[in-house]
Write an enzyme that holds these catalytic residues in place. Structure first.
Site, short mmCIF file in Angstrom:
data_model
loop_
_atom_site.label_atom_id
_atom_site.label_comp_id
_atom_site.label_asym_id
_atom_site.label_seq_id
_atom_site.Cartn_x
_atom_site.Cartn_y
_atom_site.Cartn_z
N ARG A 6 8.37 -4.49 -3.92
CA ARG A 6 7.20 -4.62 -3.05
C ARG A 6 6.23 -5.64 -3.61
NH1 ARG A 6 2.13 -0.43 -3.09
NH2 ARG A 6 1.15 -1.24 -1.21
N ALA A 45 -2.89 3.25 -0.88
CA ALA A 45 -3.81 2.98 0.22
C ALA A 45 -4.71 4.18 0.53
CB ALA A 45 -3.03 2.55 1.46
N TYR A 68 2.22 -6.65 -7.58
CA TYR A 68 2.42 -5.36 -8.25
C TYR A 68 3.40 -5.41 -9.42
CZ TYR A 68 -0.07 -3.62 -4.18
OH TYR A 68 -1.02 -3.40 -3.22
N PRO A 106 1.33 6.51 -1.59
CA PRO A 106 2.24 5.86 -0.65
C PRO A 106 2.67 4.46 -1.08
CG PRO A 106 0.00 5.95 0.22
CD PRO A 106 0.03 6.82 -0.99
N ASN A 107 3.92 4.18 -0.81
CA ASN A 107 4.56 2.88 -1.02
C ASN A 107 4.84 2.54 -2.48
OD1 ASN A 107 4.60 2.12 1.81
ND2 ASN A 107 2.38 1.96 1.62
N ARG A 138 -9.39 -8.32 -4.44
CA ARG A 138 -8.54 -8.41 -3.25
C ARG A 138 -9.37 -8.25 -1.97
NH1 ARG A 138 -3.51 -4.79 -3.95
NH2 ARG A 138 -2.83 -6.14 -2.23
N ASN A 192 -2.72 7.16 -8.93
CA ASN A 192 -2.78 5.92 -8.18
C ASN A 192 -2.54 6.35 -6.74
OD1 ASN A 192 -2.58 3.52 -6.89
ND2 ASN A 192 -1.05 2.62 -8.28
N HIS A 227 -5.05 1.65 -10.83
CA HIS A 227 -4.45 0.72 -9.88
C HIS A 227 -3.74 -0.39 -10.65
CE1 HIS A 227 -6.48 2.61 -6.56
NE2 HIS A 227 -7.57 2.64 -7.30
N GLU A 242 -8.45 7.49 -12.30
CA GLU A 242 -7.92 6.69 -11.20
C GLU A 242 -7.36 5.39 -11.75
OE1 GLU A 242 -10.97 5.56 -8.45
OE2 GLU A 242 -9.61 4.39 -7.21
C1 DQA Z 1 -2.90 -0.07 -5.34
C2 DQA Z 1 -3.98 -0.85 -4.59
C3 DQA Z 1 -4.13 -0.33 -3.17
O1 DQA Z 1 -5.14 -1.07 -2.48
C4 DQA Z 1 -2.83 -0.47 -2.41
O2 DQA Z 1 -2.95 0.07 -1.12
C5 DQA Z 1 -1.68 0.12 -3.14
C6 DQA Z 1 -1.58 -0.08 -4.58
C7 DQA Z 1 -2.63 -0.64 -6.74
O3 DQA Z 1 -2.03 0.06 -7.56
O4 DQA Z 1 -2.99 -1.79 -7.03
O5 DQA Z 1 -0.79 0.72 -2.54
O6 DQA Z 1 -3.35 1.28 -5.50
#
Ligand code: DQA
Length: 145
Positions: free
Chosen positions: A17, A76, A22, A9-10, A106, A73, A99, A97
């Site tokens: 964003r 959230a 990011y 998501p997002n 964080r 990735n 990020h 995994e």
């Molecule tokens: C994320 C880190 C997550 O905590 C966050 O909710 C994201 C992006 C990252 O790529 O740093 O959406 O996965």
């Protein structure tokens, strides 16, 4: 080799964003970099992004017969989704995994990952490079096993 890259998501908002966290690359930019790196590694890259937990679960299931490994990735959902974790455990495909941000630098709620225990490993904090490093790690893992 065929690798599924799952963006949660997002991540469709990348570029606009919170760029200070990011970075300024868009999701398309990252997917292009992955395809380029994949070419060097002789790995085909299939990228999927969804904001919906069930769609991500379905994508993991569909990977079972089509791909040899997964880069995820989960955004959230990393910190909330038992369903996604169970899907990865269920298909039993090698999963890395990744990020963009270093989740351990964080907020406290980002420090726990439901995905980590079912992944080969995790790469966190290198921006778009996290995906490239994750792809390299996954391909090395698949070739040695
Ligand atoms: C994320 C880190 C997550 O905590 C966050 O909710 C994201 C992006 C990252 O790529 O740093 O959406 O996965």
């Amino acid at each position: 080799l065929s690798i599924l890259v799952l963006h949660g998501p997002n991540l469709n908002l990348l570029g606009q964003r919170e760029p200070e966290i990011y970075g300024s690359l868009t999701l398309d930019d990252i997917n292009r970099l992955l395809v380029e790196e994949g070419r060097l590694l002789s790995a085909d890259i299939f990228a999927v992004q969804s904001n919906h937990e069930g769609t991500l679960v379905d994508a993991v299931h569909d990977a079972f017969l089509r791909h040899q490994g997964i880069i995820i990735n989960a955004g959230a959902y990393t910190h909330t989704s038992v369903a996604l974790r169970d899907a990865i455990a269920g298909v039993n495909l090698p999963t890395v995994e990744v990020h963009l941000s270093n989740i351990y630098r964080r907020e406290e709620f980002r420090h726990h990952s439901y995905i980590a225990p079912v992944a080969i490993g995790q790469i966190s904090g290198f921006g778009a490079e996290s995906y490239i490093l994750g792809l390299q790690a996954l391909v090395y893992h698949l070739r040695k096993s």
